[in-house]
Design a protein around this motif. Structure first.
Motif, PDB file in Angstrom:
ATOM      1  N   ILE A  13      -1.567  -1.230  -3.961  1.00  0.00           N
ATOM      2  CA  ILE A  13      -2.709  -0.339  -4.018  1.00  0.00           C
ATOM      3  C   ILE A  13      -1.983   1.122  -3.595  1.00  0.00           C
ATOM      4  O   ILE A  13      -1.391   1.463  -2.636  1.00  0.00           O
ATOM      5  CB  ILE A  13      -3.722  -0.480  -2.883  1.00  0.00           C
ATOM      6  CG1 ILE A  13      -4.209  -1.692  -2.826  1.00  0.00           C
ATOM      7  CG2 ILE A  13      -4.701   0.493  -2.603  1.00  0.00           C
ATOM      8  CD1 ILE A  13      -4.953  -2.338  -1.731  1.00  0.00           C
ATOM      9  N   SER A  73      -1.362  -7.609  -4.704  1.00  0.00           N
ATOM     10  CA  SER A  73      -1.929  -6.332  -5.271  1.00  0.00           C
ATOM     11  C   SER A  73      -0.724  -5.345  -4.765  1.00  0.00           C
ATOM     12  O   SER A  73      -0.344  -5.259  -3.861  1.00  0.00           O
ATOM     13  CB  SER A  73      -3.001  -6.092  -4.655  1.00  0.00           C
ATOM     14  OG  SER A  73      -3.254  -6.018  -3.012  1.00  0.00           O
ATOM     15  N   ILE A 115      -7.389   6.466  -6.264  1.00  0.00           N
ATOM     16  CA  ILE A 115      -6.934   5.121  -6.112  1.00  0.00           C
ATOM     17  C   ILE A 115      -6.650   4.573  -7.333  1.00  0.00           C
ATOM     18  O   ILE A 115      -7.269   4.672  -8.362  1.00  0.00           O
ATOM     19  CB  ILE A 115      -7.729   4.303  -5.013  1.00  0.00           C
ATOM     20  CG1 ILE A 115      -6.721   3.037  -4.646  1.00  0.00           C
ATOM     21  CG2 ILE A 115      -8.995   3.835  -5.850  1.00  0.00           C
ATOM     22  CD1 ILE A 115      -7.625   2.295  -3.581  1.00  0.00           C
ATOM     23  N   VAL A 158       0.636  -1.144  -0.105  1.00  0.00           N
ATOM     24  CA  VAL A 158       0.086   0.050  -0.083  1.00  0.00           C
ATOM     25  C   VAL A 158       0.892   1.114  -0.070  1.00  0.00           C
ATOM     26  O   VAL A 158       1.784   1.334   1.109  1.00  0.00           O
ATOM     27  CB  VAL A 158      -0.915  -0.123   1.254  1.00  0.00           C
ATOM     28  CG1 VAL A 158      -2.022   1.279   1.321  1.00  0.00           C
ATOM     29  CG2 VAL A 158      -1.874  -1.229   1.307  1.00  0.00           C
ATOM     30  N   ARG A 207      -5.330   0.533  -8.264  1.00  0.00           N
ATOM     31  CA  ARG A 207      -5.064  -0.805  -7.717  1.00  0.00           C
ATOM     32  C   ARG A 207      -4.573  -1.602  -8.812  1.00  0.00           C
ATOM     33  O   ARG A 207      -5.115  -1.966  -9.953  1.00  0.00           O
ATOM     34  CB  ARG A 207      -6.447  -1.418  -7.189  1.00  0.00           C
ATOM     35  CG  ARG A 207      -6.376  -2.999  -6.383  1.00  0.00           C
ATOM     36  CD  ARG A 207      -7.644  -3.371  -6.131  1.00  0.00           C
ATOM     37  NE  ARG A 207      -8.431  -2.578  -5.343  1.00  0.00           N
ATOM     38  CZ  ARG A 207      -8.265  -2.759  -3.809  1.00  0.00           C
ATOM     39  NH1 ARG A 207      -7.245  -3.382  -3.392  1.00  0.00           N
ATOM     40  NH2 ARG A 207      -9.018  -1.893  -3.173  1.00  0.00           N
ATOM     41  N   ARG A 264      -2.659   4.845  -3.117  1.00  0.00           N
ATOM     42  CA  ARG A 264      -3.772   5.966  -2.488  1.00  0.00           C
ATOM     43  C   ARG A 264      -3.270   7.324  -2.980  1.00  0.00           C
ATOM     44  O   ARG A 264      -2.101   7.715  -2.538  1.00  0.00           O
ATOM     45  CB  ARG A 264      -3.892   5.877  -1.094  1.00  0.00           C
ATOM     46  CG  ARG A 264      -4.325   4.427  -0.733  1.00  0.00           C
ATOM     47  CD  ARG A 264      -4.493   4.241   1.026  1.00  0.00           C
ATOM     48  NE  ARG A 264      -5.215   5.253   1.455  1.00  0.00           N
ATOM     49  CZ  ARG A 264      -5.643   5.260   3.075  1.00  0.00           C
ATOM     50  NH1 ARG A 264      -4.959   4.210   3.576  1.00  0.00           N
ATOM     51  NH2 ARG A 264      -6.151   6.149   3.195  1.00  0.00           N
TER      52      ARG A 264
END
Length: 527
Positions: A235, A233, A215, A32, A217, A237
């Motif tokens: 991600i 994944s 976002i 993330v 992804r 942000r």
């Protein structure tokens, strides 16, 4: 859930940084990232021309050749396993590897030919990179031909095959899945609208979700020919505020924070976070639109070079983020010109303006991306330029708004940054020192055209000659001479070269951030 998150953040704010890292943890198979991504205008590799777009394209598409995560300084095989160059015939023949797109469709020579043809025929912002090879909508089908499992690329122009390979390693040379793209074509757009919110590549990831300024992804491509990434994944942000990025990182809600200020970096006292610094190819500059009469005198350009507080900025709020660099090709690459002859000298600037009979005050609007550190840089310039009677009215906007205005040539002053389109000094020479047609209807993705600067014919010829020079040592010297000339006499004031400092959780390994946004790789990351 929203109430819980608000409560969590409020609690985190009340805790010392050394304690909050234990509050939350991201999933073991997900990375993330907190990042400002509002510069994105397009994601289709035939149109994408922004920094964040380049990063995403690199992670979802492959090219025939490229600079890979294992070593971003070496041109390596990509979808091509090998190639043979014939400089005399001006051709390069590539052998295609056995690979699949994320869709499961095989990567075919036809997909390569389609991808190149599509860029040229759509003729969107980055098309000029491939068009340099003499490709046009009328001849592209004869310039890229197929024979079994090989693709032969022909080019026209006085340059070597090494230059061509660097062009084919660039973003618009990304190979897209023709079958999937054309299944999503609308009104003859060759899938352009669809590809600006989806992906159709063979790279290590698939773009599974994109919400502008919110976002992105990426999901692991299990068909990837080098093997599926460990992160299932990634991600990303959108977090514009550096303070919020810091909070999210120290609370464990993100693994990487990309836009922290030097003060925030130095204040990270928790043992759970590490800091990495990556030299960058981007140069930061101030430029003046030559459509604005008050900004056309060369004395204004020269005086401006003495009104930048280079050391003041790099030793305070830009510390660790930038170093003084005053030429268009970044330091550390062959052909760079590293002399920095200009220093902050208000009296000298005043004298230059007075000697040339330039009347002050001069009022100028200054467009700037509304994020750290750009607004801080703009305020510094506003203060120092005012000392010589040049008054900046700062106009902050999103990255997309500022870049769009720049492309339309509707600004007066512009504070922006620029990275090479491909790793050859011609990339930046063409951007900063070449403009053979300054007409409004000749849109060109260069800083010279966007500032309406009709480059002197002598400098245009010098750029053309350097491109054609086969002797690499002599070629590098030619580019150094071009940089010196542009440094002395241009409405584009180059000030800094970027250094990117990124904070991340200690358990993140394998993140690669090369010299440009096109060299950001997530496929080797483990946690």
């Amino acid at each position: 859930m929203k109430l819980f998150r608000a409560a969590l953040l409020a609690t985190a704010l009340a805790l010392p940084l050394s304690s909050v890292a234990a509050i939350a943890a991201t999933p073991a198979d997900a990375l993330v990232v907190a990042q400002n991504i509002d510069d994105i205008v397009a994601l289709d590799p035939a149109q994408a021309y922004e920094f964040t777009s380049g990063e995403l394209n690199t992670n979802v598409y492959d090219r025939l050749v490229g600079y890979e995560a294992e070593d971003t300084t070496v041109l390596a095989p990509g979808l091509a396993t090998e190639w043979t160059a014939d400089d005399a015939a001006k051709t390069i023949t590539f052998t295609l590897r056995d690979a699949k797109f994320a869709s499961g469709n095989p990567v075919r020579p036809e997909d390569v030919a389609f991808s190149f043809s599509r860029v040229i025929k759509l003729n969107l912002t980055p098309a000029f990179i491939l068009a340099q090879l003499g490709w046009t909508a009328d001849n592209i089908d004869s310039m890229v031909t197929i024979d079994g499992n090989t693709i032969t690329v022909k080019y026209e122009g006085d340059f070597s095959s090494a230059f061509v390979l660097n062009v084919l390693a660039s973003r618009p040379a990304s190979i897209v899945d023709e079958v999937l793209v054309m299944a999503n074509e609308t009104d003859g757009d060759m899938g352009n609208a669809w590809l600006n919110t989806h992906s159709a590549g063979s790279g290590p990831f698939v773009m599974s979700d994109y919400r502008p300024a919110e976002i992105v992804r990426l999901t692991a491509n299990e068909n990837y020919f080098r093997g599926a990434p460990a992160m299932k994944s990634v991600i990303i942000r959108h977090v514009a505020e550096a303070a919020t990025q810091q909070l999210l990182l120290t609370s464990g809600d993100v693994d990487i924070a990309k836009n922290l200020t030097p003060d925030q970096i130095s204040g990270l006292s928790t043992d759970a976070i590490k800091v990495e610094t990556y030299p960058q190819a981007a140069v930061h500059f101030l430029s003046f639109n030559q459509k604005e009469e008050s900004l056309t005198p060369p004395a204004v350009w020269e005086a401006a070079r003495y009104l930048v507080d280079y050391d003041g900025m790099t030793q305070s709020f830009l510390k660790g983020q930038m170093e003084v660099h005053q030429a268009f090709w970044p330091k550390g690459f062959p052909g760079s010109y590293d002399e920095t002859p200009y220093t902050y000298d208000v009296e000298k600037a005043k004298q230059i303006l007075a000697d040339a009979g330039v009347q002050t005050p001069i009022d100028v609007t200054l467009d700037v991306i509304n994020a750290t550190p750009f607004t801080d840089m703009a305020q510094s310039l506003q203060a120092t330029f005012a000392e010589a009677g040049i008054n900046f009215d700062i106009l902050p906007g999103t990255g997309a708004q500022v870049i769009t205005k720049y492309r339309e040539r509707t600004h007066q002053g512009m504070l922006l940054y620029w990275g090479p389109d491909f790793m050859d000094p011609h990339s930046n020479a063409k951007a900063f020192a070449y403009n053979s047609d300054n007409s409004d209807d000749n849109y060109t993705a260069t800083t010279t055209w966007r500032n309406a600067w009709a480059v002197p014919d002598e400098l245009n010829k010098a750029v053309t000659a350097a491109l054609a020079e086969p002797d690499q040592a002599k070629r590098n010297q030619m580019y150094m001479d071009i940089q010196k000339q542009a440094q002395e006499d241009s409405p584009i004031v180059i000030m800094f070269q970027a250094a990117l400092t990124i904070a991340m959780a200690n358990n993140v390994e394998g993140y690669v951030n090369g010299a440009t946004s096109d060299f950001v790789y997530y496929r080797l990351v483990t946690k």
